[in-house]
Design a protein around this motif. Sequence first.
Motif, PDB file in Angstrom:
ATOM      1  N   GLY A   1       0.815  -1.217   0.000  1.00  9.73           N
ATOM      2  CA  GLY A   1       0.000   0.000   0.000  1.00  9.73           C
ATOM      3  C   GLY A   1       0.841   1.255   0.000  1.00  9.73           C
ATOM      4  N   GLU A   2       1.934   1.273   0.779  1.00 10.99           N
ATOM      5  CA  GLU A   2       2.820   2.434   0.818  1.00 10.99           C
ATOM      6  C   GLU A   2       3.509   2.622  -0.530  1.00 10.99           C
ATOM      7  OE1 GLU A   2       4.213   2.658   5.499  1.00 10.99           O
ATOM      8  OE2 GLU A   2       5.217   1.223   4.165  1.00 10.99           O
ATOM      9  N   THR A   3       3.933   1.506  -1.131  1.00  5.78           N
ATOM     10  CA  THR A   3       4.598   1.583  -2.434  1.00  5.78           C
ATOM     11  C   THR A   3       3.642   2.121  -3.494  1.00  5.78           C
ATOM     12  OG1 THR A   3       5.976  -0.308  -1.840  1.00  5.78           O
ATOM     13  CG2 THR A   3       5.892   0.292  -4.162  1.00  5.78           C
ATOM     14  N   LYS A   4       2.406   1.666  -3.468  1.00  5.01           N
ATOM     15  CA  LYS A   4       1.406   2.166  -4.412  1.00  5.01           C
ATOM     16  C   LYS A   4       1.262   3.678  -4.280  1.00  5.01           C
ATOM     17  CE  LYS A   4      -3.556   2.102  -5.354  1.00  5.01           C
ATOM     18  NZ  LYS A   4      -4.878   1.630  -4.885  1.00  5.01           N
TER      19      LYS A   4
ATOM     20  N   LEU B   1       0.489  -2.666  -9.924  1.00  2.00           N
ATOM     21  CA  LEU B   1       0.795  -3.998  -9.384  1.00  2.00           C
ATOM     22  C   LEU B   1       0.732  -4.013  -7.857  1.00  2.00           C
ATOM     23  CD1 LEU B   1       3.808  -4.930 -11.689  1.00  2.00           C
ATOM     24  CD2 LEU B   1       1.517  -5.952 -11.748  1.00  2.00           C
ATOM     25  N   GLU B   2       1.262  -2.965  -7.246  1.00  4.24           N
ATOM     26  CA  GLU B   2       1.247  -2.915  -5.780  1.00  4.24           C
ATOM     27  C   GLU B   2      -0.173  -2.699  -5.251  1.00  4.24           C
ATOM     28  OE1 GLU B   2       3.392  -4.090  -4.063  1.00  4.24           O
ATOM     29  OE2 GLU B   2       5.402  -3.287  -4.322  1.00  4.24           O
ATOM     30  N   GLY B   3      -1.025  -2.081  -6.048  1.00  2.00           N
ATOM     31  CA  GLY B   3      -2.424  -1.976  -5.664  1.00  2.00           C
ATOM     32  C   GLY B   3      -3.075  -3.351  -5.593  1.00  2.00           C
ATOM     33  N   ARG B   4      -2.731  -4.197  -6.562  1.00  2.65           N
ATOM     34  CA  ARG B   4      -3.249  -5.574  -6.556  1.00  2.65           C
ATOM     35  C   ARG B   4      -2.724  -6.351  -5.354  1.00  2.65           C
ATOM     36  NH1 ARG B   4      -3.733  -7.666 -12.749  1.00  2.65           N
ATOM     37  NH2 ARG B   4      -4.354  -9.544 -11.637  1.00  2.65           N
ATOM     38  N   GLU B   5      -1.428  -6.191  -5.088  1.00  2.00           N
ATOM     39  CA  GLU B   5      -0.838  -6.886  -3.941  1.00  2.00           C
ATOM     40  C   GLU B   5      -1.451  -6.405  -2.624  1.00  2.00           C
ATOM     41  OE1 GLU B   5       1.547  -9.403  -3.359  1.00  2.00           O
ATOM     42  OE2 GLU B   5       0.987  -9.815  -5.417  1.00  2.00           O
ATOM     43  N   ALA B   6      -1.672  -5.104  -2.526  1.00  2.00           N
ATOM     44  CA  ALA B   6      -2.273  -4.553  -1.304  1.00  2.00           C
ATOM     45  C   ALA B   6      -3.671  -5.121  -1.089  1.00  2.00           C
ATOM     46  CB  ALA B   6      -2.322  -3.028  -1.384  1.00  2.00           C
ATOM     47  N   HIS B   7      -4.419  -5.293  -2.186  1.00  2.00           N
ATOM     48  CA  HIS B   7      -5.771  -5.866  -2.103  1.00  2.00           C
ATOM     49  C   HIS B   7      -5.716  -7.311  -1.604  1.00  2.00           C
ATOM     50  CE1 HIS B   7      -9.965  -6.609  -3.142  1.00  2.00           C
ATOM     51  NE2 HIS B   7      -9.561  -7.724  -3.734  1.00  2.00           N
ATOM     52  N   ILE B   8      -4.783  -8.094  -2.151  1.00  2.00           N
ATOM     53  CA  ILE B   8      -4.633  -9.491  -1.728  1.00  2.00           C
ATOM     54  C   ILE B   8      -4.212  -9.553  -0.257  1.00  2.00           C
ATOM     55  CG2 ILE B   8      -3.319 -11.629  -2.066  1.00  2.00           C
ATOM     56  CD1 ILE B   8      -3.071 -10.833  -5.044  1.00  2.00           C
ATOM     57  N   ASN B   9      -3.250  -8.697   0.118  1.00  2.00           N
ATOM     58  CA  ASN B   9      -2.769  -8.686   1.510  1.00  2.00           C
ATOM     59  C   ASN B   9      -3.903  -8.382   2.484  1.00  2.00           C
ATOM     60  OD1 ASN B   9      -0.227  -9.168   0.503  1.00  2.00           O
ATOM     61  ND2 ASN B   9       0.508  -7.079   0.764  1.00  2.00           N
ATOM     62  N   LYS B  10      -4.757  -7.431   2.103  1.00  2.00           N
ATOM     63  CA  LYS B  10      -5.881  -7.063   2.966  1.00  2.00           C
ATOM     64  C   LYS B  10      -6.859  -8.227   3.088  1.00  2.00           C
ATOM     65  CE  LYS B  10      -9.351  -3.455   3.672  1.00  2.00           C
ATOM     66  NZ  LYS B  10      -9.959  -2.215   3.137  1.00  2.00           N
ATOM     67  N   GLU B  11      -7.083  -8.900   1.974  1.00  2.00           N
ATOM     68  CA  GLU B  11      -7.996 -10.045   1.985  1.00  2.00           C
ATOM     69  C   GLU B  11      -7.454 -11.164   2.877  1.00  2.00           C
ATOM     70  OE1 GLU B  11      -9.732 -13.124  -1.345  1.00  2.00           O
ATOM     71  OE2 GLU B  11      -9.481 -11.019  -1.922  1.00  2.00           O
ATOM     72  N   VAL B  12      -6.151 -11.451   2.768  1.00  2.00           N
ATOM     73  CA  VAL B  12      -5.525 -12.480   3.604  1.00  2.00           C
ATOM     74  C   VAL B  12      -5.632 -12.098   5.081  1.00  2.00           C
ATOM     75  CG1 VAL B  12      -3.308 -13.538   4.238  1.00  2.00           C
ATOM     76  CG2 VAL B  12      -3.935 -13.300   1.818  1.00  2.00           C
ATOM     77  N   HIS B  13      -5.349 -10.828   5.370  1.00  2.00           N
ATOM     78  CA  HIS B  13      -5.429 -10.352   6.756  1.00  2.00           C
ATOM     79  C   HIS B  13      -6.836 -10.541   7.332  1.00  2.00           C
ATOM     80  CE1 HIS B  13      -4.886  -7.801  10.281  1.00  2.00           C
ATOM     81  NE2 HIS B  13      -5.986  -7.149   9.926  1.00  2.00           N
ATOM     82  N   ASN B  14      -7.850 -10.143   6.549  1.00  2.00           N
ATOM     83  CA  ASN B  14      -9.235 -10.260   7.011  1.00  2.00           C
ATOM     84  C   ASN B  14      -9.644 -11.715   7.213  1.00  2.00           C
ATOM     85  OD1 ASN B  14      -9.484  -7.492   6.963  1.00  2.00           O
ATOM     86  ND2 ASN B  14     -10.490  -7.425   4.963  1.00  2.00           N
ATOM     87  N   ASP B  15      -9.194 -12.596   6.292  1.00  2.00           N
ATOM     88  CA  ASP B  15      -9.510 -14.023   6.417  1.00  2.00           C
ATOM     89  C   ASP B  15      -8.873 -14.616   7.677  1.00  2.00           C
ATOM     90  OD1 ASP B  15     -11.001 -14.021   4.111  1.00  2.00           O
ATOM     91  OD2 ASP B  15      -9.392 -14.793   2.828  1.00  2.00           O
ATOM     92  N   ARG B  16      -7.619 -14.230   7.946  1.00  2.00           N
ATOM     93  CA  ARG B  16      -6.936 -14.751   9.133  1.00  2.00           C
ATOM     94  C   ARG B  16      -7.627 -14.284  10.419  1.00  2.00           C
ATOM     95  NH1 ARG B  16      -2.162 -17.258   8.009  1.00  2.00           N
ATOM     96  NH2 ARG B  16      -1.047 -16.691   6.099  1.00  2.00           N
ATOM     97  N   VAL B  17      -8.035 -13.012  10.432  1.00  2.00           N
ATOM     98  CA  VAL B  17      -8.735 -12.487  11.617  1.00  2.00           C
ATOM     99  C   VAL B  17     -10.028 -13.256  11.841  1.00  2.00           C
ATOM    100  CG1 VAL B  17      -9.973 -10.470  12.529  1.00  2.00           C
ATOM    101  CG2 VAL B  17      -7.723 -10.179  11.483  1.00  2.00           C
ATOM    102  N   ALA B  18     -10.731 -13.563  10.749  1.00  2.00           N
ATOM    103  CA  ALA B  18     -12.016 -14.257  10.870  1.00  2.00           C
ATOM    104  C   ALA B  18     -11.847 -15.717  11.288  1.00  2.00           C
ATOM    105  CB  ALA B  18     -12.764 -14.185   9.542  1.00  2.00           C
ATOM    106  N   ASN B  19     -10.639 -16.305  11.021  1.00  2.26           N
ATOM    107  CA  ASN B  19     -10.442 -17.733  11.290  1.00  2.26           C
ATOM    108  C   ASN B  19      -9.407 -17.999  12.382  1.00  2.26           C
ATOM    109  OD1 ASN B  19     -12.247 -18.531   9.214  1.00  2.26           O
ATOM    110  ND2 ASN B  19     -10.641 -18.144   7.703  1.00  2.26           N
TER     111      ASN B  19
END
Length: 203
Positions: free
Chosen positions: A60-63, A152-170
């Motif tokens: 996100g910072e790189t983007k 590209l970093e916008g895409r990575e930031a989106h994936i990272n956020k999704e992974v983070h949210n999934d981990r919090v939920a599980n």
Amino acid sequence: MKMQNKAFILTAVMAGLMLPVAAQTNSSTPAAAPATINQHKENQQDRIANGIQDGQLTAGETKHLEKKETELNQEERDMRKLDNGHLTTADRATLNQQQNKLSQNIYNQKHDAQVQNVNPKSEVGQRERLQQERIAQGVKSGQLTSSETAHLEGREAHINKEVHNDRVANGGTLTQAERRQVNHQENRTSRAIYRKKHNGRVQ
């Protein structure tokens, strides 16, 4: 006595010859020239690439930083259009001032508490690290422009956020379905990185 006089005269002549050489050497020593606009941009991109590679900069910072760099590049192109491909002294001063602000921004982002936090033991973490390394290499080599990097970093930031949210939920883990989904998205991003690095556009 004559020999002493000859030696004295010879010494005086040699000293006289050496003085102009020494004076010329001192006066012609070049002062350090200020960095050109292109050198400044290259330096910024190297610093961003290093920040990506060592994890000091998140996706996100790189983007955010690369979007600013893209805006500066566009402003430079607009300035050149107005002056037949040249930059005026005022244009250079403006661009240098903006690059200095961006330089400070890069420093701040690299030294804040946020890091690209990946688990190198997990498959997802390894994929994230590999993608970031490939992006960093593309930035350093000039194969990726600032706008391509931001995308590209916008895409990575989106994936990272999704992974983070999934981990919090599980409770800190990912289900098999979530891992498959993340790998699918990383595969798409991987292909996008390859295309953008080989599309002929350079920084």
